[in-house]
Design a protein around this motif. Structure first.
Motif, mmCIF file in Angstrom:
data_model
loop_
_atom_site.group_PDB
_atom_site.id
_atom_site.type_symbol
_atom_site.label_atom_id
_atom_site.label_comp_id
_atom_site.label_asym_id
_atom_site.label_seq_id
_atom_site.Cartn_x
_atom_site.Cartn_y
_atom_site.Cartn_z
ATOM 1 N N PRO B 25 -39.763 -3.699 13.828
ATOM 2 C CA PRO B 25 -38.796 -4.801 13.849
ATOM 3 C C PRO B 25 -38.860 -5.593 12.559
ATOM 4 N N LYS B 26 -37.702 -5.943 12.027
ATOM 5 C CA LYS B 26 -37.642 -6.754 10.804
ATOM 6 C C LYS B 26 -36.742 -7.919 11.059
ATOM 7 N N LYS B 27 -37.143 -9.071 10.603
ATOM 8 C CA LYS B 27 -36.331 -10.254 10.834
ATOM 9 C C LYS B 27 -35.134 -10.240 9.899
ATOM 10 N N THR B 28 -33.944 -10.282 10.486
ATOM 11 C CA THR B 28 -32.708 -10.300 9.720
ATOM 12 C C THR B 28 -31.910 -11.470 10.248
ATOM 13 N N GLY B 29 -31.791 -12.515 9.463
ATOM 14 C CA GLY B 29 -31.176 -13.735 9.986
ATOM 15 C C GLY B 29 -32.055 -14.285 11.094
ATOM 16 N N ARG B 30 -31.420 -14.534 12.247
ATOM 17 C CA ARG B 30 -32.178 -15.083 13.365
ATOM 18 C C ARG B 30 -32.845 -13.990 14.194
ATOM 19 N N HIS B 31 -32.427 -12.750 13.950
ATOM 20 C CA HIS B 31 -32.790 -11.686 14.872
ATOM 21 C C HIS B 31 -33.750 -10.672 14.276
ATOM 22 N N PHE B 32 -34.377 -9.947 15.185
ATOM 23 C CA PHE B 32 -35.155 -8.787 14.766
ATOM 24 C C PHE B 32 -34.327 -7.523 14.976
ATOM 25 N N VAL B 33 -34.293 -6.686 13.971
ATOM 26 C CA VAL B 33 -33.664 -5.375 14.115
ATOM 27 C C VAL B 33 -34.654 -4.315 13.630
ATOM 28 N N TYR B 34 -34.482 -3.094 14.086
ATOM 29 C CA TYR B 34 -35.415 -2.029 13.701
ATOM 30 C C TYR B 34 -35.100 -1.498 12.312
ATOM 31 N N SER B 35 -36.145 -1.235 11.558
ATOM 32 C CA SER B 35 -35.919 -0.520 10.304
ATOM 33 C C SER B 35 -37.104 0.428 10.069
ATOM 34 N N LYS B 36 -36.857 1.418 9.222
ATOM 35 C CA LYS B 36 -37.891 2.431 9.006
ATOM 36 C C LYS B 36 -39.037 1.830 8.189
ATOM 37 N N TYR B 37 -40.236 2.148 8.586
ATOM 38 C CA TYR B 37 -41.428 1.579 7.943
ATOM 39 C C TYR B 37 -41.862 2.452 6.773
ATOM 40 N N ASN B 38 -42.055 1.807 5.646
ATOM 41 C CA ASN B 38 -42.526 2.534 4.467
ATOM 42 C C ASN B 38 -43.845 1.911 4.007
ATOM 43 N N PRO B 39 -44.992 2.589 4.236
ATOM 44 C CA PRO B 39 -46.312 1.996 3.956
ATOM 45 C C PRO B 39 -46.459 1.499 2.521
ATOM 46 N N SER B 40 -45.795 2.154 1.566
ATOM 47 C CA SER B 40 -46.044 1.780 0.175
ATOM 48 C C SER B 40 -45.284 0.515 -0.220
ATOM 49 N N THR B 41 -44.168 0.215 0.409
ATOM 50 C CA THR B 41 -43.410 -0.975 0.014
ATOM 51 C C THR B 41 -43.546 -2.116 1.018
ATOM 52 N N GLU B 42 -43.964 -1.795 2.224
ATOM 53 C CA GLU B 42 -44.040 -2.813 3.273
ATOM 54 C C GLU B 42 -45.271 -3.673 3.054
ATOM 55 N N THR B 43 -45.073 -4.932 2.712
ATOM 56 C CA THR B 43 -46.230 -5.792 2.509
ATOM 57 C C THR B 43 -46.440 -6.723 3.697
ATOM 58 N N VAL B 44 -45.325 -7.290 4.182
ATOM 59 C CA VAL B 44 -45.430 -8.191 5.327
ATOM 60 C C VAL B 44 -45.055 -7.415 6.590
ATOM 61 N N VAL B 45 -45.961 -7.391 7.531
ATOM 62 C CA VAL B 45 -45.653 -6.741 8.796
ATOM 63 C C VAL B 45 -45.410 -7.826 9.822
ATOM 64 N N GLU B 46 -44.255 -7.743 10.470
ATOM 65 C CA GLU B 46 -43.909 -8.789 11.430
ATOM 66 C C GLU B 46 -44.185 -8.356 12.861
#
Lengths: 273, 349
Positions: B25-46
């Motif tokens: 889940p990634k916060k987009t605006g007020r909401h969480f939506v799913y996005s593909k996880y990329n270990p090398s670029t993903e720094t903040v995990v929500e």
């Protein structure tokens, strides 16, 4: 691997019969073995165009080919009516339940049909006359708008009139000069003493308005809710009780029908809508 | 099954992503939506506090998919294992509902079954409640009771991870070095959190407590005017059925792709005018109020009759998605009041 019920098998239209100004029968030969029970339906695909549900009008005993009688009524049926012999088609199914023929054994079978509703009834009729000795009698009461609108005219006006064990009466809403039979809607040829109600099963198939009034008549004659079999027309699509288009109350017409007893569905208000 | 502790989510998610595709889940605006996880670029995990905006059904029942081809039949493709993180109890229960339709039925949907067998479900406790959450009405909870491979509970100093299946247990065993044992105190903290959020949930929905079953209320609303009245608030955008995690009606259509014919399966909506229309012109649900009524009947009566559970998990997504004033809770409350009045009137008679 799981079976893919969405996958049609290939087939071909080998003959087309003009039945009435708006109705044609298509003789379809599937490329693979295809078995069905009378009353079950198939989804006929025009490849790349779309599919629609039809109950075959031929006898299930004919394993080589199947006949599908189609009224020009919507997008797919209009395109099917423009097709020529040789047209490739797809066939999915068979889906749903058939008529419970074995439950009919020993009984009088009272068949009320109208218009293109005679298509499934023809398949049932052919199945019944193959085993006619097992039934007390087959009593048919069929109607059409005009004499020209009757389908299967050759056999309906011909050989079907003189089968031992079959009692056939026809009616039209509007007569022409050649018609010397009854004039009036199909309920005008239904009579209390047509059959012994206590030992009969009634089958009704036709336009909703006809089915509605025929049903009222049958109830008036004393038929029980469980002995009236109705062929329901809804927007069947997937054929396996999932896509939701053909819901009738808790039932999926495609999977639990298309044949229902009146008792099964009478509590739902939208039966005839 | 084991319960273990980890202080940060990233190493855990990196380990999952090493094995299979992972959606988070990634916060987009007020909401969480799913996005593909990329270990090398993903720094903040929500860690999503509440359910995502779009339901997880898309992972098992894609918006559009190829269902058949001709003249050559479609070969069913092999599905690789994949993981989805961030599902809540309502999502897990919605998958249970979809399973009834697509997997447990005598006619299985081979596409759903293939995806279902390969999904690795990582659920999480709700850390607060959404304004529209009313899952407690359907015995839903702010934390998962089952139906997950791994479940994550957020606590002050880290996360508690619990295995709920052999697959989940296998993952823990295969990554021993990532995890530590859970001290009793942290388990107690988890349980306090759960009780707190559960309590909030119930407080939020006190007005919706019915004195009878929803089934009885809705089944007796066949002649109710509530649907027609409420339909004046509906703009027929169909958003409610899109975001519903249990709505599963679909449309089969034929088309021509490059060199072959295709039958596609695509989400449909019973809110659409022509949804139930037949070629001859008949349409049992011509009127919008009747379509809304059918939707309620399907969810609270017909599905229950057929499969033994409600086809609603009370996630409130339909409430959030609606651009107008249509609110399932309001409809249910009005129907319930009407039913109560009717019953009382009968008693006085």
């Amino acid at each position: 691997m799981n079976q893919n019920f969405y996958q049609p098998i290939n087939g071909q239209i080998v003959d087309i019969i003009d039945e009435s100004p708006t109705i044609k029968s298509f003789v379809v030969v599937p490329e693979e073995e295809f078995k069905f029970e009378t009353g079950q339906f198939v989804e006929l695909t025009l490849p790349g165009v779309g599919e629609a549900p039809f109950t075959p009008s031929s006898s299930p005993a004919d394993s080589e080919k199947m006949e599908i009688t189609i009224m020009n009524a919507g997008r797919i049926t209009a395109l099917l009516h423009q097709c020529d012999k040789g047209q490739k088609v797809g066939i999915r199914g068979p889906f749903g339940n058939g008529y419970p023929i074995d439950d009919f054994v020993g009984k009088e079978i009272y068949i009320v049909g109208g218009g293109v509703g005679l298509a499934p009834i023809r398949s049932l009729f052919l199945t019944l006359i193959d085993r006619i000795k097992e039934f007390k009698s087959v009593v048919c009461r069929f109607g059409a708008r005009t004499p020209d609108d009757f389908i299967y005219k050759n056999t309906l006006f011909g050989s079907w009139q003189s089968i031992a064990g079959v009692d056939m009466k026809l009616t039209v809403d509007e007569a022409n000069n050649d018609w010397d039979g009854n004039v009036g809607v199909v309920t005008t040829i239904l009579a209390q003493d047509d059959v012994d109600v206590a030992n009969s099963a009634a089958v009704v198939c036709g336009p909703p308005i006809m089915m509605k009034y025929a049903l009222l008549k049958l109830l008036e004659f004393g038929f029980s809710d469980e002995n009236i079999y109705l062929s329901m027309e809804k927007n069947m699509s997937c054929g396996i009780g999932k896509c939701g288009h053909c819901m009738l109350g808790k039932y999926y017409v495609c999977k639990d029908g298309p044949v229902f007893t009146y008792g099964q569905i009478k509590k739902y208000p939208e039966i005839w809508d | 099954m084991e319960t273990v502790f980890i202080s940060k989510l990233k190493p855990f998610l990196d380990a999952v992503a090493e094995q299979m595709e992972l959606y988070v889940p990634k916060k987009t605006g007020r909401h969480f939506v799913y996005s593909k996880y990329n270990p090398s670029t993903e720094t903040v995990v929500e860690f999503n506090n509440i359910r995502t905006c779009v339901p997880a059904k898309e992972f098992l029942f894609p918006v559009r998919e190829l269902a058949a081809t001709s003249p050559k039949s479609l070969d069913l493709k092999d599905i690789k294992p994949f993981a989805v993180f961030g599902l809540k109890d309502c999502d897990l229960r919605s998958i249970e509902i979809l399973d009834k339709v697509f997997a447990d039925d005598e006619f299985q949907d081979p596409f759903y079954v293939a995806l279902r067998e390969n999904i690795f479900i990582i659920s999480g406790d709700c850390t607060e409640i959404g304004e529209s959450c009313f899952c407690n009405l359907f015995n839903g909870r702010a934390f998962a009771g089952g139906g997950f491979d791994l479940n994550i509970s957020k606590i002050n100093d880290g996360f508690i991870i619990e295995a709920g299946s052999q697959k989940g247990q296998g993952f823990i065993e295969g990554h021993r070095s990532l995890f530590a044992d859970v001290p009793e105190a942290l388990l107690a903290e988890r349980n306090e959190n759960r009780a707190r959020v559960q309590n909030q949930l119930e407080q939020n929905n006190t007005e919706l407590q019915l004195n009878t079953t929803l089934r009885e209320v809705v089944e007796n609303s066949q002649n109710s005017e509530v649907f027609d009245v409420e339909s004046q608030n509906c703009v027929e955008c169909q958003a409610c059925t899109r975001v519903c995690p249990t709505c599963h009606c679909f449309y089969l259509y034929d088309t021509k792709l490059q060199s072959y014919f295709a039958k596609m399966k695509m989400w449909d909506s019973c809110m659409r005018t022509g949804f139930a229309a037949v070629a001859g012109g008949a349409n049992p649900h011509k009127v919008l109020g009747d379509r809304i009524k059918h939707r309620f009947m399907h969810k609270f009566v017909y599905f229950l009759d057929r499969y033994g559970i409600d086809m609603c998990v009370g996630c409130g997504r339909c409430v959030d998605a609606d651009p107008s004033e249509m609110d399932m809770r309001t409809v249910l409350r009005k129907l319930s009041e009407e039913f109560k009045d009717k019953k009382e009137a009968n008693v006085t008679k």
